[in-house]
Design an enzyme around this catalytic site. Structure first.
Site, PDB file in Angstrom:
ATOM      1  N   LYS A  43      -0.234  -3.119   7.005  1.00 60.36           N
ATOM      2  CA  LYS A  43       1.071  -2.940   6.358  1.00 60.36           C
ATOM      3  C   LYS A  43       1.920  -4.202   6.477  1.00 60.36           C
ATOM      4  O   LYS A  43       2.737  -4.496   5.601  1.00 60.36           O
ATOM      5  CB  LYS A  43       1.811  -1.754   6.982  1.00 60.36           C
ATOM      6  CG  LYS A  43       1.208  -0.400   6.643  1.00 60.36           C
ATOM      7  CD  LYS A  43       1.618   0.090   5.257  1.00 60.36           C
ATOM      8  CE  LYS A  43       1.136   1.521   5.024  1.00 60.36           C
ATOM      9  NZ  LYS A  43       1.477   2.024   3.685  1.00 60.36           N
ATOM     10  N   TYR A  67      -4.075  -0.477  10.350  1.00 62.08           N
ATOM     11  CA  TYR A  67      -2.911   0.129   9.685  1.00 62.08           C
ATOM     12  C   TYR A  67      -1.670  -0.739   9.856  1.00 62.08           C
ATOM     13  O   TYR A  67      -1.055  -1.132   8.865  1.00 62.08           O
ATOM     14  CB  TYR A  67      -2.684   1.520  10.266  1.00 62.08           C
ATOM     15  CG  TYR A  67      -1.571   2.300   9.596  1.00 62.08           C
ATOM     16  CD1 TYR A  67      -1.748   2.874   8.344  1.00 62.08           C
ATOM     17  CD2 TYR A  67      -0.342   2.477  10.235  1.00 62.08           C
ATOM     18  CE1 TYR A  67      -0.728   3.597   7.735  1.00 62.08           C
ATOM     19  CE2 TYR A  67       0.675   3.204   9.638  1.00 62.08           C
ATOM     20  CZ  TYR A  67       0.483   3.763   8.392  1.00 62.08           C
ATOM     21  OH  TYR A  67       1.490   4.478   7.790  1.00 62.08           O
ATOM     22  N   ILE A  72      -6.817  -2.152 -11.895  1.00 62.15           N
ATOM     23  CA  ILE A  72      -6.670  -1.168 -12.970  1.00 62.15           C
ATOM     24  C   ILE A  72      -5.597  -1.660 -13.949  1.00 62.15           C
ATOM     25  O   ILE A  72      -4.641  -2.325 -13.544  1.00 62.15           O
ATOM     26  CB  ILE A  72      -6.322   0.237 -12.405  1.00 62.15           C
ATOM     27  CG1 ILE A  72      -6.402   1.298 -13.497  1.00 62.15           C
ATOM     28  CG2 ILE A  72      -4.971   0.264 -11.699  1.00 62.15           C
ATOM     29  CD1 ILE A  72      -6.399   2.735 -12.973  1.00 62.15           C
ATOM     30  N   PHE A 125      -8.828  10.717  -0.739  1.00 60.21           N
ATOM     31  CA  PHE A 125      -9.336  10.598   0.629  1.00 60.21           C
ATOM     32  C   PHE A 125      -8.604  11.598   1.535  1.00 60.21           C
ATOM     33  O   PHE A 125      -9.239  12.415   2.207  1.00 60.21           O
ATOM     34  CB  PHE A 125      -9.181   9.155   1.134  1.00 60.21           C
ATOM     35  CG  PHE A 125      -9.574   8.999   2.583  1.00 60.21           C
ATOM     36  CD1 PHE A 125     -10.751   9.551   3.067  1.00 60.21           C
ATOM     37  CD2 PHE A 125      -8.756   8.307   3.464  1.00 60.21           C
ATOM     38  CE1 PHE A 125     -11.104   9.426   4.413  1.00 60.21           C
ATOM     39  CE2 PHE A 125      -9.101   8.179   4.813  1.00 60.21           C
ATOM     40  CZ  PHE A 125     -10.270   8.740   5.279  1.00 60.21           C
ATOM     41  N   THR A 126      -7.282  11.538   1.542  1.00 60.05           N
ATOM     42  CA  THR A 126      -6.514  12.539   2.304  1.00 60.05           C
ATOM     43  C   THR A 126      -5.623  13.372   1.389  1.00 60.05           C
ATOM     44  O   THR A 126      -4.923  14.258   1.855  1.00 60.05           O
ATOM     45  CB  THR A 126      -5.638  11.861   3.386  1.00 60.05           C
ATOM     46  OG1 THR A 126      -4.869  10.818   2.755  1.00 60.05           O
ATOM     47  CG2 THR A 126      -6.467  11.268   4.492  1.00 60.05           C
TER      48      THR A 126
END
Ligand code: NAD
Ligand code: UDP
Length: 310
Positions: free
Chosen positions: A147, A143, A61, A34-35
């Site tokens: 967090k 954000y 995963i 993404f970034t």
């Protein structure tokens, strides 16, 4: 060791991958790009101890690793606000998945948290015992609240499931491999100066930030991961504090540009002050930043000169 770095193709993640490869570890870099960008990690592809997994942490995963550095999450306000719901999912579901993985394979897990958990702090400088002043419904909440939940998840996996965890609260960090259009203040001001454009100071520029060079930050993170028993949270940052206006003037002087300052509206909930108290990192990890802001900025200006001419 076999070490997973989520967000490993990003600004800090790629520097961490490099450090871990240099130390002789096997590194699994997991990223959804993404970034992040392949350019940040292209030098590692020839190393047989490096592996890239294109994956989004909001999906589970199965991997076998000894340590997990969990950095996956956009860090620049323009990037994390671009798709706020995705940012919350990355912080909450992504951290849940990586903690689940840590639990299954008994890996040590380090969360890259942030000084944003202190919100718009009323205690200054910020110590780890300060609980913060955060708006739960603002444009930064995806954000900073994300967090905060990630920290809660991390501590609950530790208490309830015995997962071996570490939490670092990272303060504003800059250096090579930042994107030129990243949107954070250091990259914006340097790129604007080098392009002869006005430097965009938001508000009156009286808000403060403290700037840490990436090498120092990576060193603090690795020390935290490998210390035997201190789980944190611990502040990692450089206490050199500047008002944003003074910082703009500093970049103008260092680049020798003829650019001026242009004042733009202050985004909502922009913290008014931020500076780490790093006493705990000193006591527990023997860590302190070694690169001065002047040296770090010189290196970063050189990096952006090359980036812009490429
Ligand atoms: P960055 O945006 O350069 O890197 C983030 C990386 O995570 C990118 O490679 C991105 O592609 C990847 N990513 C994002 N969402 C993902 C997802 N859902 N699945 C997989 N990969 C995903 O940012 P950075 O400055 O390198 O920050 C790294 C970490 O450090 C972040 O967790 C950030 O919150 C934390 N942090 C950074 C700073 C700072 O000043 N640089 C300050 C505080 C905290
Ligand atoms: N800022 C600014 N001009 C810019 C980019 C950022 O004045 O072009 C300000 C921003 O409002 C904030 C500070 O610089 O007060 C740091 O912003 P950044 O996005 O780098 O990080 P954060 O706000 O997350 O600390």
């Amino acid at each position: 060791m076999r070490i997973l770095v989520t967000g490993g193709a990003g600004f800090l993640g790629s520097q961490l991958c490099e450090r871990l490869l240099t130390e002789g570890h096997e590194v699994l870099c997991l990223d959804n790009f993404f970034t992040g960008r392949k350019q940040n990690i292209q030098d590692f592809f020839g190393n047989h101890r490096f592996e890239l997994v294109r994956h989004d942490v909001i999906e589970p995963i199965m991997l076998e690793v000894d340590q997990i550095y969990h950095l996956a999450c956009p860090a620049s306000p323009i990037h994390y606000q671009y798709n706020a719901i995705k940012t919350i999912k990355t912080n909450v579901l992504g951290t849940h998945n990586m903690l689940g993985l840590a639990k299954r394979v008994k890996a040590r897990f380090l969360l890259a948290s942030t000084s944003e958990v202190y919100g718009d702090p009323v205690e200054h400088p910020q110590t780890e015992s300060y609980w913060g002043n955060v708006n739960p419904i603002g444009i930064r909440s995806c954000y900073d609240e994300g967090k905060r939940v990630a920290e809660t998840f991390t501590m609950d996996y530790h208490r309830q499931n015995g997962v071996d965890v570490r939490i670092v609260r990272i303060f504003n960090t800059y250096g090579p491999r930042m994107l030129a259009d990243d949107g954070r203040v250091v990259s914006n001001f340097i790129v604007q100066s080098l392009q002869g454009k006005d430097l965009t100071v938001y508000g009156e520029g009286q808000q403060t930030r403290s700037f840490c060079y990436a090498d120092d930050l990576i060193d603090g993170m690795v020390r935290m991961m490998n210390n035997p028993d201190f789980i944190g949270p611990v502040n990692i940052g450089n206490p050199s504090e500047y008002t944003i206006r003074d910082f703009a003037e500093k970049i103008i002087a260092m680049t020798g540009t003829s650019s001026k300052i242009a004042y733009e509206p202050l985004p909502s909930d922009d913290p008014r002050q931020r500076c780490p108290d790093i006493t705990l990192a000193g006591e527990k990890l023997g860590w302190k930043p070694l690169v001065s802001v002047d040296d770090g900025l010189k290196r970063t200006i050189e990096y952006f000169k090359k980036e812009l001419s490429a």
